[in-house]
Scaffold this motif. Structure first.
Motif, PDB file in Angstrom:
ATOM      1  N   ARG A 244       0.828  -1.209   0.000  1.00  0.00           N
ATOM      2  CA  ARG A 244       0.000   0.000   0.000  1.00  0.00           C
ATOM      3  C   ARG A 244       0.863   1.260   0.000  1.00  0.00           C
ATOM      4  NH1 ARG A 244      -2.378  -1.134   4.159  1.00  0.00           N
ATOM      5  NH2 ARG A 244      -1.392   0.246   5.693  1.00  0.00           N
ATOM      6  N   ILE A 245       1.898   1.270   0.803  1.00  0.00           N
ATOM      7  CA  ILE A 245       2.799   2.424   0.842  1.00  0.00           C
ATOM      8  C   ILE A 245       3.531   2.572  -0.491  1.00  0.00           C
ATOM      9  CG2 ILE A 245       4.865   3.369   1.932  1.00  0.00           C
ATOM     10  CD1 ILE A 245       3.989   2.046   4.532  1.00  0.00           C
ATOM     11  N   ALA A 246       3.968   1.444  -1.063  1.00  0.00           N
ATOM     12  CA  ALA A 246       4.707   1.482  -2.332  1.00  0.00           C
ATOM     13  C   ALA A 246       3.852   2.038  -3.453  1.00  0.00           C
ATOM     14  CB  ALA A 246       5.197   0.079  -2.683  1.00  0.00           C
ATOM     15  N   LEU A 247       2.585   1.614  -3.540  1.00  0.00           N
ATOM     16  CA  LEU A 247       1.701   2.120  -4.589  1.00  0.00           C
ATOM     17  C   LEU A 247       1.465   3.618  -4.434  1.00  0.00           C
ATOM     18  CD1 LEU A 247      -0.927  -0.777  -4.804  1.00  0.00           C
ATOM     19  CD2 LEU A 247       0.954  -0.271  -6.382  1.00  0.00           C
ATOM     20  N   GLY A 248       1.313   4.056  -3.201  1.00  0.00           N
ATOM     21  CA  GLY A 248       1.172   5.489  -2.962  1.00  0.00           C
ATOM     22  C   GLY A 248       2.421   6.249  -3.360  1.00  0.00           C
ATOM     23  N   ARG A 249       3.572   5.620  -3.132  1.00  0.00           N
ATOM     24  CA  ARG A 249       4.832   6.259  -3.491  1.00  0.00           C
ATOM     25  C   ARG A 249       4.993   6.368  -4.996  1.00  0.00           C
ATOM     26  NH1 ARG A 249       8.157   9.716  -0.724  1.00  0.00           N
ATOM     27  NH2 ARG A 249       9.965  10.012  -2.097  1.00  0.00           N
ATOM     28  N   VAL A 250       4.502   5.365  -5.739  1.00  0.00           N
ATOM     29  CA  VAL A 250       4.558   5.422  -7.204  1.00  0.00           C
ATOM     30  C   VAL A 250       3.817   6.660  -7.707  1.00  0.00           C
ATOM     31  CG1 VAL A 250       3.820   4.313  -9.338  1.00  0.00           C
ATOM     32  CG2 VAL A 250       4.828   2.931  -7.530  1.00  0.00           C
ATOM     33  N   GLY A 251       2.598   6.866  -7.186  1.00  0.00           N
ATOM     34  CA  GLY A 251       1.825   8.034  -7.603  1.00  0.00           C
ATOM     35  C   GLY A 251       2.540   9.336  -7.280  1.00  0.00           C
ATOM     36  N   TYR A 252       3.152   9.400  -6.099  1.00  0.00           N
ATOM     37  CA  TYR A 252       3.888  10.612  -5.705  1.00  0.00           C
ATOM     38  C   TYR A 252       5.073  10.851  -6.629  1.00  0.00           C
ATOM     39  CZ  TYR A 252       7.106  13.560  -3.088  1.00  0.00           C
ATOM     40  OH  TYR A 252       7.982  14.556  -2.724  1.00  0.00           O
ATOM     41  N   GLU A 253       5.836   9.799  -6.936  1.00  0.00           N
ATOM     42  CA  GLU A 253       7.027   9.953  -7.776  1.00  0.00           C
ATOM     43  C   GLU A 253       6.650  10.395  -9.190  1.00  0.00           C
ATOM     44  OE1 GLU A 253      10.026   9.869  -6.851  1.00  0.00           O
ATOM     45  OE2 GLU A 253      10.065   8.796  -4.948  1.00  0.00           O
ATOM     46  N   VAL A 254       5.575   9.848  -9.732  1.00  0.00           N
ATOM     47  CA  VAL A 254       5.159  10.216 -11.088  1.00  0.00           C
ATOM     48  C   VAL A 254       4.709  11.677 -11.137  1.00  0.00           C
ATOM     49  CG1 VAL A 254       3.450   9.791 -12.906  1.00  0.00           C
ATOM     50  CG2 VAL A 254       4.550   7.861 -11.740  1.00  0.00           C
ATOM     51  N   ARG A 255       3.919  12.089 -10.154  1.00  0.00           N
ATOM     52  CA  ARG A 255       3.457  13.494 -10.117  1.00  0.00           C
ATOM     53  C   ARG A 255       4.650  14.448  -9.984  1.00  0.00           C
ATOM     54  NH1 ARG A 255      -0.359  11.162  -6.665  1.00  0.00           N
ATOM     55  NH2 ARG A 255       0.748  11.989  -4.846  1.00  0.00           N
TER      56      ARG A 255
END
Length: 285
Positions: free
Chosen positions: A22-33
């Motif tokens: 869950r944390i990793a998926l949230g981090r993916v969105g943050y990194e892309v933005r």
């Protein structure tokens, strides 16, 4: 302090694993933005291959290759450079982009701050890998669209060719991302990251025949390129996008997809081991 659940660390328990995902998926969105908000970074790692494809396709009309049988074969420049720019895009999204990003994050205190949060290091790394996948895929779509619409490059219509494209892209992206994170340890500071990493990436591309017709490189450089992952990524992309008849222009007159898989697999393991040994929230002097 590691909290254990039964015989497994909490991060390896079912609950810990679900939390890490869950944390990793949230981090993916943050990194892309964050990536797309930095226009200079978008240009040099996202639009650069598109720009280079346009330059090469406009300057060169056709390219002549020896066919290994005493004759020559002409290929449209856009057709030849499209697979090369796809491989270049994978390298830039993984090695260059992540190498610079992680080096800067280590220097400006971002990693140190993350060390004080519940984020596991693996979630941070998955976030960076996800960024490389999303940006690399978007870049590939743009490159294919420009090649097909602007320069009239014929794209394959069979499922087998796109399956080859998919596994070369996935394997190349994972490998490049891991190597980029590992390479981030080389610069001594975030300020020197671009000065250290970008020249390495450029030299590797030139030596691998990305910008120069591979058959025109000196024989010793062609041999050396066989040890570099980007040369194999470019070969895999040519195998996916070019007609089978063009295989006669390659070393051994074959696409050698088994060699592509083996070479990228070896580099993936090298990158994984390097990341495991070198990645730290805080740099050790």
């Amino acid at each position: 302090m590691t909290v254990t659940t039964g015989s497994l660390p909490a991060t390896l328990s079912p609950a810990g694993l679900a939390r890490t995902i869950r944390i990793a998926l949230g981090r993916v969105g943050y990194e892309v933005r964050t990536y797309f908000r930095q226009l200079d970074q978008v240009f040099f790692t996202f639009l650069f291959p598109v720009l280079m494809l346009g330059i090469f396709a406009s300057v060169f009309d056709t390219m002549t290759f020896p066919d290994g049988r005493g004759g020559t074969t002409d290929i449209a420049a856009a057709e030849y450079y499209l697979p090369a720019m796809l491989a270049s895009g994978i390298l830039l999204s993984g090695v260059q982009n992540l190498g610079v990003d992680v080096a800067v994050a280590r220097t400006n205190g971002t990693l140190k701050r993350l060390a004080g949060t519940p984020m596991p290091p693996v979630a941070f790394l998955v976030g960076k890998l996800g960024q490389a996948f999303v940006t690399g895929l978007a870049q590939a779509v743009v490159l294919l669209g420009v090649g097909a619409i602007v320069f009239r490059v014929g794209l394959p219509t069979d499922a087998g060719s796109w399956a080859t494209f998919a596994w070369v892209f996935v394997l190349g992206t994972i490998t490049s991302a891991l190597l980029g994170v590992a390479l981030s340890r080389v610069p001594r500071s975030g300020r020197s990251a671009t000065a250290v990493i970008i020249p390495i990436v450029l030299v590797v591309q030139f030596a691998s025949g990305i910008f120069i017709q591979f058959s025109l490189l000196p024989e010793w450089m062609q041999q050396a390129a066989q040890a570099l992952p980007v040369a194999w990524m470019a070969l895999g992309m040519r195998a996916a996008l070019l007609p089978d008849a063009y295989a006669m222009l390659e070393v051994g007159e074959t696409w050698n997809l088994a060699g592509v898989a083996l070479a990228l697999g070896i580099w993936l393991v090298v990158g994984l081991v390097a990341v495991r040994l070198t990645f730290r929230w805080i740099r050790r002097s």
